[in-house]
Design a protein around this motif. Structure first.
Motif, PDB file in Angstrom:
ATOM      1  N   PRO A  31       0.837  -1.199   0.000  1.00 46.47           N
ATOM      2  CA  PRO A  31       0.000   0.000   0.000  1.00 46.47           C
ATOM      3  C   PRO A  31       0.877   1.257   0.000  1.00 46.47           C
ATOM      4  O   PRO A  31       2.061   1.187   0.333  1.00 46.47           O
ATOM      5  N   SER A  32       0.241   2.351  -0.344  1.00 45.17           N
ATOM      6  CA  SER A  32       0.975   3.608  -0.468  1.00 45.17           C
ATOM      7  C   SER A  32       1.786   3.938   0.784  1.00 45.17           C
ATOM      8  O   SER A  32       2.932   4.373   0.701  1.00 45.17           O
ATOM      9  N   SER A  33       1.167   3.699   1.950  1.00 42.97           N
ATOM     10  CA  SER A  33       1.860   4.069   3.183  1.00 42.97           C
ATOM     11  C   SER A  33       3.143   3.254   3.358  1.00 42.97           C
ATOM     12  O   SER A  33       4.172   3.777   3.778  1.00 42.97           O
ATOM     13  N   SER A  34       3.093   1.976   2.992  1.00 48.06           N
ATOM     14  CA  SER A  34       4.300   1.162   3.134  1.00 48.06           C
ATOM     15  C   SER A  34       5.355   1.569   2.127  1.00 48.06           C
ATOM     16  O   SER A  34       6.552   1.562   2.422  1.00 48.06           O
ATOM     17  N   ILE A  35       4.904   1.934   0.925  1.00 48.21           N
ATOM     18  CA  ILE A  35       5.864   2.390  -0.072  1.00 48.21           C
ATOM     19  C   ILE A  35       6.601   3.597   0.465  1.00 48.21           C
ATOM     20  O   ILE A  35       7.823   3.695   0.387  1.00 48.21           O
ATOM     21  N   PHE A  36       5.832   4.505   1.060  1.00 46.86           N
ATOM     22  CA  PHE A  36       6.473   5.700   1.599  1.00 46.86           C
ATOM     23  C   PHE A  36       7.464   5.315   2.688  1.00 46.86           C
ATOM     24  O   PHE A  36       8.605   5.759   2.695  1.00 46.86           O
ATOM     25  N   LYS A  37       7.024   4.422   3.563  1.00 45.84           N
ATOM     26  CA  LYS A  37       7.848   4.072   4.718  1.00 45.84           C
ATOM     27  C   LYS A  37       9.111   3.323   4.299  1.00 45.84           C
ATOM     28  O   LYS A  37      10.200   3.627   4.774  1.00 45.84           O
ATOM     29  N   PHE A  38       8.959   2.347   3.418  1.00 50.53           N
ATOM     30  CA  PHE A  38      10.104   1.469   3.145  1.00 50.53           C
ATOM     31  C   PHE A  38      10.935   1.882   1.936  1.00 50.53           C
ATOM     32  O   PHE A  38      12.095   1.554   1.839  1.00 50.53           O
ATOM     33  N   ILE A  39      10.309   2.542   0.978  1.00 52.17           N
ATOM     34  CA  ILE A  39      11.067   2.887  -0.225  1.00 52.17           C
ATOM     35  C   ILE A  39      11.426   4.355  -0.274  1.00 52.17           C
ATOM     36  O   ILE A  39      12.579   4.719  -0.460  1.00 52.17           O
ATOM     37  N   THR A  66      -4.114   4.879  -8.041  1.00 50.59           N
ATOM     38  CA  THR A  66      -5.303   4.765  -7.210  1.00 50.59           C
ATOM     39  C   THR A  66      -5.966   6.133  -7.150  1.00 50.59           C
ATOM     40  O   THR A  66      -5.311   7.156  -7.336  1.00 50.59           O
ATOM     41  N   ILE A  67      -7.273   6.109  -6.913  1.00 45.39           N
ATOM     42  CA  ILE A  67      -8.001   7.377  -6.924  1.00 45.39           C
ATOM     43  C   ILE A  67      -7.517   8.314  -5.835  1.00 45.39           C
ATOM     44  O   ILE A  67      -7.265   9.499  -6.073  1.00 45.39           O
ATOM     45  N   SER A  68      -7.323   7.759  -4.624  1.00 41.89           N
ATOM     46  CA  SER A  68      -6.918   8.635  -3.528  1.00 41.89           C
ATOM     47  C   SER A  68      -5.560   9.262  -3.835  1.00 41.89           C
ATOM     48  O   SER A  68      -5.346  10.442  -3.576  1.00 41.89           O
ATOM     49  N   ALA A  69      -4.638   8.458  -4.404  1.00 47.61           N
ATOM     50  CA  ALA A  69      -3.316   9.003  -4.741  1.00 47.61           C
ATOM     51  C   ALA A  69      -3.460  10.140  -5.731  1.00 47.61           C
ATOM     52  O   ALA A  69      -2.836  11.187  -5.585  1.00 47.61           O
ATOM     53  N   ARG A  70      -4.333   9.922  -6.715  1.00 47.76           N
ATOM     54  CA  ARG A  70      -4.495  10.956  -7.729  1.00 47.76           C
ATOM     55  C   ARG A  70      -5.034  12.242  -7.141  1.00 47.76           C
ATOM     56  O   ARG A  70      -4.600  13.333  -7.488  1.00 47.76           O
ATOM     57  N   ILE A  71      -6.019  12.097  -6.239  1.00 46.16           N
ATOM     58  CA  ILE A  71      -6.621  13.302  -5.659  1.00 46.16           C
ATOM     59  C   ILE A  71      -5.595  14.058  -4.821  1.00 46.16           C
ATOM     60  O   ILE A  71      -5.404  15.268  -4.968  1.00 46.16           O
ATOM     61  N   VAL A  72      -4.907  13.311  -3.939  1.00 43.15           N
ATOM     62  CA  VAL A  72      -3.920  13.959  -3.068  1.00 43.15           C
ATOM     63  C   VAL A  72      -2.835  14.627  -3.919  1.00 43.15           C
ATOM     64  O   VAL A  72      -2.485  15.800  -3.707  1.00 43.15           O
ATOM     65  N   ASP A  73      -2.313  13.870  -4.894  1.00 40.93           N
ATOM     66  CA  ASP A  73      -1.235  14.403  -5.722  1.00 40.93           C
ATOM     67  C   ASP A  73      -1.684  15.641  -6.488  1.00 40.93           C
ATOM     68  O   ASP A  73      -0.972  16.640  -6.548  1.00 40.93           O
ATOM     69  N   ALA A  74      -2.890  15.543  -7.062  1.00 45.93           N
ATOM     70  CA  ALA A  74      -3.393  16.688  -7.821  1.00 45.93           C
ATOM     71  C   ALA A  74      -3.486  17.902  -6.917  1.00 45.93           C
ATOM     72  O   ALA A  74      -3.115  19.015  -7.299  1.00 45.93           O
TER      73      ALA A  74
END
Lengths: 530, 331
Positions: free
Chosen positions: A176-184, A282-290
């Motif tokens: 998930p996005s949160s793990s990507i942020f945390k680990f990568i 993902t939709i949430s990623a797109r909204i936040v990023d936008a």
């Protein structure tokens, strides 16, 4: 670790470059100190209650500005890293390099075009809010305008170097996005964060025009203002040197802390970094990023749009048919090209001489290329003026001084772009290079240049853009023979010609964009087949 | 490296033309030598009379000019220094680099305020608050009204620590308010939008519409009327009188072209030089001009009283006055 020891000539060159930087900076201090007036006492300067107040305000505004700029830059950079395909992404990122190159005063006028009393926001709201940005809020807005895009680009450069293997792994594990942020992502961000924090902090610490112009009164005064005043108005070299040393001491403490927390990047071997992120769509990623991209984009682009609008309403044909303007453009480009080349050469020479990232030399290089930022241009310039005028007409040295000081002023940026890229490439290719015995020119042609051309081009473009927009150094040494665009702009503003100044600001901004565009095009050209 | 050297060689080559005529080197400030400034025209008309080459060396502003001299000391290349203001002359004299000019200044409106044998005045203008007709209706008619007026109508000022108009206004306040200057500054600080490092930033913000008032010169509206054909900006007359800025030039003791330098100073107060001051430097000329001043100059306000403190008084008290200002305005 399979470090390949740098050869002796490389080491000597690296040490010489470091020595050169040290001499240029401390030579100026020494020369100025010899001119301290009689009866000057350091204790008197340091015990002044006013100094304490200046230092407190300097640190307070710099801390707030840094936290806001860098704090907002992280999600913004992440948004740009995730959304790689939207229209206008490249142009927006190029625009992000622009504030850095604008002289502070031009930036301030651009910001006022949006936020000012007569700016777009107040115009749209029909003056209902009668919103005034003068005061701490103005200082913060301006510092975010200048530093958020810079920090975003620096973070993004690091994020884009995350090896494709990591993304493949993330896909396979369905992270998930949160793990990507945390680990990568976080390990990468964490590695560059102290450096970027320190850079932005130093830029805000030494802020001068912004603080005075938007600060709203003498309560907003930084150390840099006090240094400038003691040299420009009171001509008290002793006081100027003392204050500059106080500023340096603050920075040294800060850098020591930041180095303490700087980690080297995890050692991962990557083939190429065209990435395909699993979390981008993902939709949430797109909204936040936008959200972040639009907000940051507007924050940076709207003042620039105001600058362009003002520039277009000036008499551009008249300006562009003036030989003086063309001479200024040419001079600016020649000086910027030379300063950019020198800056890149110095930095590269030093970096290549580093055997071990943890060695004293490596630390000194990092340290020298950072602290240069808090050496006030007026101190460097005046110091070298005292030294050089014994050898004849200073104006014949002027171009050389402008180039050298501008090159040094660009070092912190060049270093922050090149150092991590080179360290990583060395880790990746050393075994191969050692095995094949590639050295010298062949190594540059076959390995370093093709692998590093993107950061090299970016660093060069930044260095050039920075010196193109320089006003601090050129203001000390400029003359009718050597007039740059910013100097001409300031001259126009100094004789009622606000509209000409608007037009020149547009020409300056456009010149910077051309440099950034050219750098990008050059770095995208295919490497020669080998 | 080779590239840099090549660039430098080209630059060095282009800036050292060979001439056989004597060269008179005049240090001045930046905007004086700009294309649109009086420098180029004055060079032309002086060279027509002197069989010499006039070389301008432009340095940012009056203050920077003085500091450049201090840095260069006795080895300065200057023959004449043009562009100091009266608040700087005490310090300039203290450098020991100047000597008496040996010329007689013409009588003018300011003769009663300034007569110095070393530093000769070449132009002047009283400071004034400039207001924007589109942004306000009733500008203050006295310094007192400015100080006590409504806080929502702001003024942009310059920092007396870094700019000569800023210092001029500080002395103006001190001259009018005396011991009560601190208190007056405290009141005024509510009306100050911001304090900029120099005149350029302040005037730039003003013409961008950030505030309805700015500190500038009585002559500023002439620029807008003549060049921009607008009477939107006007100066407002203060009943207490207006503080003067006088720009002066001096002769360098070590000059190798002293005769030529004296000739230049004489020329400076003649019409060949003075003709270019009103509409190129936007100041009042001290000497006679060939033609009368443009009509627009007659529309400018004419202060009832001109104020100027003794240069020695300013030099002695500047630090204390600035400290008083800092204390009052940074609360």
């Amino acid at each position: 670790m399979p470090y390949q020891r740098a050869e002796t000539p490389t080491r000597i060159a690296g040490f010489s470059a470091l020595l050169f930087i040290t001499i240029v900076t401390f030579g100026a201090f020494l020369a100025l100190a010899t001119r301290a007036t009689e009866g000057f006492a350091i204790s008197e300067v340091l015990s002044d209650a006013y100094l304490g107040r200046i230092i407190r305000f300097t640190l307070w505004q710099a801390t707030l500005s840094t936290l806001l700029s860098v704090g907002l830059a992280i999600p913004t950079a992440r948004a740009f890293a995730r959304q790689t395909k939207f229209t206008g992404r490249d142009s927006l990122l190029k625009l992000f390099a622009l504030p850095l190159a604008l002289p502070a005063l031009v930036g301030v006028l651009a910001i006022l075009g949006l936020w000012g009393r007569a700016g777009w926001i107040n115009q749209l709201t029909g003056d209902l809010l009668s919103f005034s940005i003068f005061g701490l809020s103005g200082i913060l807005i301006a510092h975010i305008f200048f530093n958020l895009p810079l920090a975003t680009r620096l973070f993004l450069t690091s994020l884009e170097r995350i090896p494709v293997e990591n993304w493949r792994l993330a896909s396979q594990l369905d992270m998930p996005s949160s793990s990507i942020f945390k680990f990568i992502e976080w390990p990468v961000i964490k590695a560059v964060l102290p450096g970027i924090l320190a850079l932005v902090f130093m830029l805000c610490l030494t802020s001068f025009t912004i603080v005075l112009t938007l600060g709203g009164g003498p309560a907003s005064t930084t150390l840099e203002v006090a240094i400038y005043q003691s040299l420009r108005f009171d001509f008290d070299p002793g006081r100027a040197v003392t204050l500059a040393l106080v500023q340096l001491a603050i920075t040294v403490v800060l850098l020591a802390v930041s180095f303490r927390f700087t980690k080297t990047l995890p050692n991962i071997v990557s083939l190429k970094s065209t990435m395909h992120r699993p979390d981008a769509h993902t939709i949430s990623a797109r909204i936040v990023d936008a959200g972040f991209i639009i907000a940051a984009g507007c924050f940076v682009a709207l003042p620039l749009a105001a600058l362009i609008a003002d520039g277009l309403s000036s008499d551009l044909p008249k300006l562009l048919s003036s030989p003086t303007v063309w001479r200024a453009i040419t001079t600016s480009f020649v000086l910027a090209l030379a300063a950019g080349t020198l800056s890149l050469t110095l930095c590269w020479t030093m970096l290549k001489a580093i055997n071990n990232q943890n060695s004293l030399f490596a630390k000194l290089v990092g340290f020298a290329s950072s602290t240069i930022l808090v050496m006030p241009a007026i101190v460097l310039g005046s110091g070298w003026f005292i030294v050089l005028h014994r050898f004849g007409n200073v104006f014949s040295f002027a171009p050389l001084l402008v180039i050298i000081i501008n090159a040094l002023m660009a070092l912190p940026f060049v270093h922050r772009i090149l150092a991590p890229a080179l360290a990583e490439s060395t880790r990746q290719h050393n075994r191969l290079i050692a095995g094949l015995g590639i050295t010298g020119w062949s190594r540059w042609r076959l390995i370093d240049f093709p692998v590093l051309k993107k950061p090299l081009a970016l660093a060069f473009a930044f260095a050039m853009a920075l010196s193109l927009g320089d006003l601090g150094v050129i203001a000390l040494f400029g003359s009718e023979q050597i007039t740059t665009l910013p100097l001409l702009l300031f001259k126009s503003l100094g004789s009622y010609r606000t509209h000409d100044a608007d037009g020149l600001a547009l020409i300056l901004a456009f010149s910077c964009l051309i440099i950034l565009y050219a750098a990008e095009k050059l770095s995208q050209r295919k490497a020669r087949q080998c | 490296m080779r590239f840099i050297l090549a660039v430098l060689a080209i630059l060095a080559f282009t800036i050292s033309p060979a001439t056989a005529k004597p060269i008179l080197t005049v240090y001045t400030y930046d905007s004086f030598t700009a294309d649109w400034g009086p420098g180029p025209a004055i060079k032309k008309s002086f060279e027509a009379t002197c069989d010499c080459t006039l070389k301008w060396v432009a340095i940012a502003d009056g203050v920077a000019l003085l500091n450049r001299l201090k840095l260069e000391g006795t080895s300065t290349n200057a023959d004449v220094v043009l562009g100091l203001d009266t608040n700087l002359v005490v310090e300039a004299k203290a450098t020991g680099l100047f000597e008496e000019a040996g010329i007689i200044a013409p009588t003018s409106k300011i003769s009663g305020h300034w007569s110095d044998k070393t530093f000769i005045a070449y132009d002047y203008a009283p400071f004034a608050v400039i207001w924007d007709r589109q942004k306000m209706k009733n500008p203050p008619t006295s310094l007192k009204e400015l100080v006590e007026g409504p806080a929502d109508q702001k003024i942009i000022l310059q920092d007396p620590r870094t700019s000569t108009p800023g210092l001029g206004f500080l002395i103006w306040m001190k001259t009018v308010y005396g011991d009560k200057a601190g208190l007056a500054w405290e009141k005024l600080s509510k009306r100050i939008l911001t304090v900029t490092p120099g005149w350029s930033e302040a005037y730039g913000l003003f013409t961008k519409g950030e505030a309805p008032m700015v500190l500038s010169y009585v002559t500023s509206p002439a620029y807008h009327m003549i060049v921009e054909k607008t009477d939107r900006y006007a100066a407002t007359k203060f009943s207490e009188g207006h503080y003067l800025q006088i720009e002066v030039a001096g002769l360098i003791k070590n000059s190798k072209n002293k005769e030529l330098a004296q000739k230049f100073l004489k020329f400076m107060v003649s019409s060949g030089f003075q003709d270019h001051i009103p509409t190129k430097n936007w100041m009042f000329p001290v000497g006679k001009t060939t033609k009368p001043l443009p009509d627009e100059f007659s529309k400018l306000i004419s202060p009832d009283k001109l104020l100027l403190r003794k240069a020695q008084t300013v030099a002695k008290n500047r630090k204390a006055w600035i400290a008083e200002w800092l204390k009052a305005t940074s609360k």
